[in-house]
Write an enzyme that holds these catalytic residues in place. Structure first.
Site, PDB file in Angstrom:
ATOM      1  N   GLN A 188       0.839  -1.199   0.000  1.00 17.51           N
ATOM      2  CA  GLN A 188       0.000   0.000   0.000  1.00 17.51           C
ATOM      3  C   GLN A 188       0.874   1.249   0.000  1.00 17.51           C
ATOM      4  O   GLN A 188       1.777   1.391   0.823  1.00 17.51           O
ATOM      5  CB  GLN A 188      -0.923   0.046   1.216  1.00 17.51           C
ATOM      6  CG  GLN A 188      -1.892   1.221   1.129  1.00 17.51           C
ATOM      7  CD  GLN A 188      -2.742   1.403   2.370  1.00 17.51           C
ATOM      8  OE1 GLN A 188      -2.253   1.870   3.396  1.00 17.51           O
ATOM      9  NE2 GLN A 188      -4.020   1.033   2.280  1.00 17.51           N
TER      10      GLN A 188
ATOM     11  N   CYS B 158      -6.551   7.095   5.006  1.00 11.39           N
ATOM     12  CA  CYS B 158      -5.858   7.474   6.242  1.00 11.39           C
ATOM     13  C   CYS B 158      -6.274   8.875   6.687  1.00 11.39           C
ATOM     14  O   CYS B 158      -6.186   9.829   5.909  1.00 11.39           O
ATOM     15  CB  CYS B 158      -4.350   7.421   6.037  1.00 11.39           C
ATOM     16  SG  CYS B 158      -3.422   7.903   7.524  1.00 11.39           S
TER      17      CYS B 158
ATOM     18  N   GLY C 213      -8.360  -5.134  10.748  1.00 15.85           N
ATOM     19  CA  GLY C 213      -7.138  -4.473  11.170  1.00 15.85           C
ATOM     20  C   GLY C 213      -6.985  -4.536  12.673  1.00 15.85           C
ATOM     21  O   GLY C 213      -6.349  -5.430  13.217  1.00 15.85           O
ATOM     22  N   ARG C 214      -7.637  -3.580  13.377  1.00 16.35           N
ATOM     23  CA  ARG C 214      -7.476  -3.512  14.834  1.00 16.35           C
ATOM     24  C   ARG C 214      -7.990  -4.766  15.536  1.00 16.35           C
ATOM     25  O   ARG C 214      -7.507  -5.125  16.607  1.00 16.35           O
ATOM     26  CB  ARG C 214      -8.195  -2.264  15.357  1.00 16.35           C
ATOM     27  CG  ARG C 214      -7.467  -0.969  14.969  1.00 16.35           C
ATOM     28  CD  ARG C 214      -8.206   0.271  15.449  1.00 16.35           C
ATOM     29  NE  ARG C 214      -9.537   0.381  14.878  1.00 16.35           N
ATOM     30  CZ  ARG C 214     -10.507   1.151  15.365  1.00 16.35           C
ATOM     31  NH1 ARG C 214     -10.281   1.856  16.465  1.00 16.35           N
ATOM     32  NH2 ARG C 214     -11.690   1.218  14.770  1.00 16.35           N
TER      33      ARG C 214
END
Length: 311
Positions: A68, A99, A222-223
């Site tokens: 990425q 982001c 993700g998290r």
């Protein structure tokens, strides 16, 4: 390597400072289908930044593997791609359009591209034209300060993206507002390329519900995987997560950090230990306080093994 969307796929989301090669190596052993590098500045790659070049490295286990990048300047993106094009074992280049970090947004990168869809489209077209990798993908949010997710998704598709991952919040929501799974479903219904759902997926039940509800082609976690790299195997196979399994994972992750970063890996691993130790361990806060002052590899490993093996 082909990315086969004939069945739902499970992606590890890129998280700055967390989803580095050591972490991805551990997660890959638990059945994640596609791993993605941390977000890497196209500017840093174009100008030969050594730290960014190291971030490109992958584990032999990582197939398929996506890199990425963040960027909006077409010439800089092209120069970054010259670096990526030299690498073997990379299947996809992903453009970060999600982001929310100010230092990224202020450079017209990440979610800032959602304010200039023409520029976003040109950035995607540049990757599609100059990358020698099989796939071009885009990670998006639902909008910047308002939701215009269908418009964004259609620009991605028309610019040549092979698939997109959608985080179900706007930029101004950051990570606080509820994820809008209706909006993700609307994106899926509006384009003819695969769509990956992302946001607050943290269990087998939630993963199944999101896939059923949005009709997406996969999910990205993700998290939910930080401190729980086994989550993908939990989703796919119903495994029992024992204290022995956690200890094995923590120690392997630690060893991978040392192999990759050297002694500095001890310090970098602290944030992971803070998460791993939250699973009902007695004396966790004392352990975290103690580990925060240890820098020696051998001492750190002994303290970690003692804590996780004896609970």
């Amino acid at each position: 390597m082909s990315i086969d969307f004939s069945k739902p796929l499970y992606f590890l989301a890129p998280l700055a400072g967390l989803t580095d090669l050591p972490f991805r190596s551990v997660v890959k052993k638990f059945g994640v289908d596609v791993t993605v590098s941390e977000m890497i500045s196209s500017n840093a790659l174009a100008y030969g930044n050594k730290k960014s070049q190291k971030m490109l490295e992958k584990s032999p286990l990582e197939n398929p593997y996506s890199i990425q990048i963040a960027g909006s300047n077409e010439d800089i993106i092209k120069r970054a791609l010259d670096v990526i094009n030299e690498l073997e074992g990379v299947d996809c280049v992903d453009l970060n359009c999600g982001c929310p970090a100010p230092k990224v947004v202020n450079n017209l990168q990440g979610s800032a591209l959602l304010t200039d869809l023409k520029k976003m489209g040109h950035a995607i077209e540049t990757i599609k034209k100059y990358s020698n990798k099989k796939y071009t993908s885009v990670k998006i949010r639902l909008g910047f300060d308002k939701k215009n997710h269908v418009e964004i998704a259609k620009v991605c598709e028309s610019a040549g993206a092979d698939f997109i991952a959608v985080h179900g919040r706007t930029k101004v929501d950051r990570f606080k507002a509820p994820v809008d799974y209706d909006a993700i479903a609307e994106v899926k219904a509006s384009v003819n390329i695969p769509v990956i759902a992302n946001g607050d997926i943290d269990s087998k039940e939630k993963a199944k519900w999101v896939l059923d509800y949005t009709k997406c082609d996969g999910i990205m976690i993700g998290r939910g995987a930080v401190g729980r790299p086994w989550i993908f195997k939990e989703i796919k196979e119903d495994i029992e997560v024992t204290k022995d399994l956690i200890a094995d994972v923590v120690l392997e992750h630690f060893d991978q950090m040392i192999n990759f970063y050297g002694e500095y890996g001890v310090i970098l691993f602290r944030k992971h230990l803070h998460t791993y130790s939250k699973y009902g361990y007695k004396g966790a806060s004392e352990f975290r306080n103690k580990i925060n002052y240890i820098t020696d590899v051998k001492e750190a490993r002994e303290v970690i093994e003692e804590f996780f093996r004896n609970h």
